[in-house]
Write an enzyme that holds these catalytic residues in place. Sequence first.
Site, PDB file in Angstrom:
ATOM      1  N   GLY A  80      56.767  -8.137 113.861  1.00  0.00           N
ATOM      2  CA  GLY A  80      55.794  -8.007 114.937  1.00  0.00           C
ATOM      3  C   GLY A  80      54.604  -7.143 114.564  1.00  0.00           C
ATOM      4  N   THR A  81      54.861  -6.081 113.833  1.00  0.00           N
ATOM      5  CA  THR A  81      53.767  -5.166 113.483  1.00  0.00           C
ATOM      6  C   THR A  81      52.744  -5.864 112.592  1.00  0.00           C
ATOM      7  OG1 THR A  81      55.120  -3.188 113.738  1.00  0.00           O
ATOM      8  CG2 THR A  81      53.230  -3.015 112.276  1.00  0.00           C
ATOM      9  N   ASN A 160      57.215  -2.772 126.131  1.00  0.00           N
ATOM     10  CA  ASN A 160      58.455  -2.381 125.472  1.00  0.00           C
ATOM     11  C   ASN A 160      59.130  -1.194 126.144  1.00  0.00           C
ATOM     12  OD1 ASN A 160      55.958  -1.314 124.326  1.00  0.00           O
ATOM     13  ND2 ASN A 160      57.310  -0.019 123.095  1.00  0.00           N
ATOM     14  N   GLN A 188      58.533  -8.332 122.865  1.00  0.00           N
ATOM     15  CA  GLN A 188      59.651  -8.104 123.796  1.00  0.00           C
ATOM     16  C   GLN A 188      59.923  -9.311 124.677  1.00  0.00           C
ATOM     17  OE1 GLN A 188      61.658  -5.502 123.909  1.00  0.00           O
ATOM     18  NE2 GLN A 188      60.571  -4.181 122.475  1.00  0.00           N
ATOM     19  N   HIS A 210      64.070  -9.557 115.154  1.00  0.00           N
ATOM     20  CA  HIS A 210      65.186  -8.648 115.442  1.00  0.00           C
ATOM     21  C   HIS A 210      65.263  -8.228 116.906  1.00  0.00           C
ATOM     22  CE1 HIS A 210      63.398  -4.466 115.679  1.00  0.00           C
ATOM     23  NE2 HIS A 210      62.373  -5.128 115.220  1.00  0.00           N
ATOM     24  N   THR A 246      55.808 -14.716  98.800  1.00  0.00           N
ATOM     25  CA  THR A 246      56.935 -15.648  98.829  1.00  0.00           C
ATOM     26  C   THR A 246      57.639 -15.562 100.175  1.00  0.00           C
ATOM     27  OG1 THR A 246      57.220 -15.479  96.454  1.00  0.00           O
ATOM     28  CG2 THR A 246      59.128 -16.239  97.721  1.00  0.00           C
ATOM     29  N   CYS A 334      60.048  14.764 122.747  1.00  0.00           N
ATOM     30  CA  CYS A 334      60.984  15.292 121.768  1.00  0.00           C
ATOM     31  C   CYS A 334      61.730  14.219 121.002  1.00  0.00           C
ATOM     32  CB  CYS A 334      61.981  16.216 122.450  1.00  0.00           C
ATOM     33  SG  CYS A 334      61.223  17.769 122.870  1.00  0.00           S
TER      34      CYS A 334
END
Lengths: 407, 147
Positions: A80-81, A160, A188, A210, A246, A334
Amino acid sequence: MTTTTSTQVSRQIYLDNAATTAVYPQVVEAMLPYFTTAYGNPSSIYGLGNSAKEAVTDARRRIAAHLNVPTQDLYFTAGGTESDNWAIKATADAYQAKGKHLITTAIEHHAVSHSTAWLERHGFEVTYLGVDESGLVDPTAFEAAIRPDTILATMIFANNEIGTIQPIKELAAIAKSHGVLFHTDAVQAVAHVPIDVADLGVDMLSASAHKFHGPKGVGFLYIRKGLKTKSFVDGGGQERKRRAGTENVPGIMGMAKALDLCMADFDARVAHELALRDHLIERVLAEVDHVRLNGHRTQRLPNNANFSFEFVEGESLLLSLEQKGIMGSSGSACTSGSLDPSHVLLAIGLPHEIAHGSLRLTLGEETTMADIDYTVESIKGVLGCLRMMSPLYDDYLHGRKALTVIK
Amino acid sequence: MAYSDKVMEHFTNPRNMGEIDNPSGVGTVGNAQCGDIMRVYFDIDDEGIIRDVKFKTFGCAAAVATSSMATELVKGKSIQDALKVTNAAVCEALDGLPPIKVHCSLLAEEAIHAALWDYAEKNGIVIEGLEKPKTDIHEDDEDSEEY
């Protein structure tokens, strides 16, 4: 992260399917031959290469059919990126003679927002549309933001973090009526909401295997025929000279198999997830104090629930839940590797201290009603402990104003 | 990011969590950037010994664990010895913190100083070596933004 033996529990409930999903065993099976026996390079001219090429062509045809796009308009990528980077940067490059203005939203995935930020550093202008408190873009505001030099709009299909689903068809129609190209990051959404690309009218659409039980490191970009968008990865002439390198044959075969399986049981799976999601949302909102649901109540991904709990911090919440065997995620600073809370939660208007206490639970088809009930009980228990420890809750109970350190 | 077993143990079973009624001193500090807030209560006797200490913390596991460890390290100590408990000592006692979490240990040190400052003000005394604490430690914490 490490956990001590005393905190290991037997029950494991994976509620982070928006982060990644388990690869279906049938998907692994479909991939295996392409590692060991049918390992040819699709560009090679002998039989081993030809059969790999035929396999990739077959995978492309099957995926294209699920999305209702012409087979040749689907390009395989490393995920996706890459698809988002390609769609945005290469399209901006190809159309910059017409103009150097793009429109996007304030709640994009970083694969999009960091790509548009890159363009800003290279002479483009970008308008970031705000969203309402449920995370929806206002189509009227979008239309008002379009300028004569606007070349591309890119908007996330389903968010997301908060799961809100945008009115993509309406937004794409507005873009088209002004001669603006429209890309959507559907990472998503694919396999989780019905998508008919021809009906949607988008020019480009990104996806990642994925997120729907396929392998990591493979995805695709749909590029409507006729777009001038060129190759983003330079090298050989693969993917009709638009994406060098490839082909990831096992990954592509796995992705096609995963989408086949997801679409075969789409209705039953979505109905199951919806029932569990609504049960989770209803119980949490009814049984927990000082909580809000983030994202749209109904116009949201069927497997997504995102809550903010006042007076507690997200990482503490996640680690406490992990000790009960529950895996989720948070928009808390965090947990993100930076110190700032999620830009999505801030964009829907949450103050910093509330954004810090967010919890995202994303269900899967293997999630059961018993899992959800156990999760709700665990959340209630963990919140009790963390709030007892919280000076903010203390101040609230005693009617004192909390120390104001939040910017 | 991985926490040490000791951090997880203190996060799971925090020592000295709670509050003290009519404390000798109480101090609250926060980090405006990451949002963590810690409050420390002291019960200090006439000899200047910290007889009891409690804390309440809003923050991540590192913030809770450093609160727990810092209060353990000052409990039963004299004020002067308590002042010597530095954030580095707290980190070390926890077998280290991930780099991005080191700022959490600053919060614990500052909260202890804030509670001692409150004690000194209430009793009209000056504690040698104690400077007026900041309520927001972020202003002194710019380096931690670089992650």
